[in-house]
Design a protein around this motif. Structure first.
Motif, PDB file in Angstrom:
ATOM      1  N   ALA A 142      58.661  22.761  30.131  1.00  0.00           N
ATOM      2  CA  ALA A 142      58.936  23.722  31.206  1.00  0.00           C
ATOM      3  C   ALA A 142      59.718  24.928  30.683  1.00  0.00           C
ATOM      4  O   ALA A 142      59.509  26.058  31.135  1.00  0.00           O
ATOM      5  N   LEU A 143      60.615  24.687  29.732  1.00  0.00           N
ATOM      6  CA  LEU A 143      61.402  25.780  29.143  1.00  0.00           C
ATOM      7  C   LEU A 143      60.645  26.489  28.016  1.00  0.00           C
ATOM      8  O   LEU A 143      61.182  27.379  27.380  1.00  0.00           O
ATOM      9  N   GLN A 144      59.426  26.067  27.770  1.00  0.00           N
ATOM     10  CA  GLN A 144      58.548  26.621  26.742  1.00  0.00           C
ATOM     11  C   GLN A 144      59.128  26.503  25.333  1.00  0.00           C
ATOM     12  O   GLN A 144      58.879  27.331  24.473  1.00  0.00           O
ATOM     13  N   VAL A 145      59.917  25.446  25.118  1.00  0.00           N
ATOM     14  CA  VAL A 145      60.398  25.142  23.768  1.00  0.00           C
ATOM     15  C   VAL A 145      59.241  24.549  22.970  1.00  0.00           C
ATOM     16  O   VAL A 145      59.081  24.840  21.787  1.00  0.00           O
ATOM     17  N   ILE A 146      58.430  23.730  23.640  1.00  0.00           N
ATOM     18  CA  ILE A 146      57.192  23.222  23.060  1.00  0.00           C
ATOM     19  C   ILE A 146      56.062  23.535  24.031  1.00  0.00           C
ATOM     20  O   ILE A 146      56.289  23.723  25.222  1.00  0.00           O
ATOM     21  N   GLU A 147      54.866  23.624  23.507  1.00  0.00           N
ATOM     22  CA  GLU A 147      53.705  23.893  24.355  1.00  0.00           C
ATOM     23  C   GLU A 147      53.397  22.668  25.209  1.00  0.00           C
ATOM     24  O   GLU A 147      53.571  21.534  24.768  1.00  0.00           O
ATOM     25  N   TRP A 148      52.916  22.862  26.442  1.00  0.00           N
ATOM     26  CA  TRP A 148      52.650  21.733  27.331  1.00  0.00           C
ATOM     27  C   TRP A 148      51.551  20.813  26.816  1.00  0.00           C
ATOM     28  O   TRP A 148      51.640  19.608  27.013  1.00  0.00           O
ATOM     29  N   PRO A 149      50.503  21.313  26.113  1.00  0.00           N
ATOM     30  CA  PRO A 149      49.518  20.349  25.589  1.00  0.00           C
ATOM     31  C   PRO A 149      50.129  19.409  24.535  1.00  0.00           C
ATOM     32  O   PRO A 149      49.775  18.235  24.465  1.00  0.00           O
ATOM     33  N   ILE A 150      51.072  19.928  23.766  1.00  0.00           N
ATOM     34  CA  ILE A 150      51.738  19.095  22.755  1.00  0.00           C
ATOM     35  C   ILE A 150      52.582  18.028  23.455  1.00  0.00           C
ATOM     36  O   ILE A 150      52.587  16.864  23.047  1.00  0.00           O
ATOM     37  N   ALA A 151      53.278  18.405  24.514  1.00  0.00           N
ATOM     38  CA  ALA A 151      54.075  17.436  25.272  1.00  0.00           C
ATOM     39  C   ALA A 151      53.179  16.348  25.857  1.00  0.00           C
ATOM     40  O   ALA A 151      53.532  15.163  25.841  1.00  0.00           O
ATOM     41  N   LEU A 152      51.996  16.729  26.362  1.00  0.00           N
ATOM     42  CA  LEU A 152      51.067  15.734  26.915  1.00  0.00           C
ATOM     43  C   LEU A 152      50.546  14.790  25.845  1.00  0.00           C
ATOM     44  O   LEU A 152      50.437  13.583  26.067  1.00  0.00           O
TER      45      LEU A 152
END
Length: 86
Positions: free
Chosen positions: A49-59
């Motif tokens: 959410a804070l865009q520290v990591i990309e959301w696809p990577i988090a998924l």
């Protein structure tokens, strides 16, 4: 208590942690992870959410952890049942 017995008892406790289940609409019955895992997943969500990591990577990271936990849990359950039958 032998090392094997202690290890198998730990696996049994791990299985017990995943016995909390919740009924979700359209998904059916879902097992809840232990609280420390929920915090880990929430942390990944915050980082995305804070865009520290990309959301696809988090998924992908989350999916990998969920799949690994399910595999370990199923493996430990199989070992536990085999020992009970013996």
């Amino acid at each position: 208590m032998s090392t094997l017995t202690r290890h198998l008892n730990g696996s049994h406790e791990n299985i017990q942690m995943y016995q909390r289940r919740v009924e979700l609409p359209m998904l059916g019955e879902v097992a809840l992870p232990p609280p420390d895992k929920v915090v880990y997943y929430a942390g990944l969500g915050v980082l995305a959410a804070l865009q520290v990591i990309e959301w696809p990577i988090a998924l992908v990271i989350t999916a990998g952890h969920v799949l690994a936990d399910q595999h370990f849990s199923g493996l430990a359950r199989g070992v536990g049942k085999a020992l009970q039958d013996a």
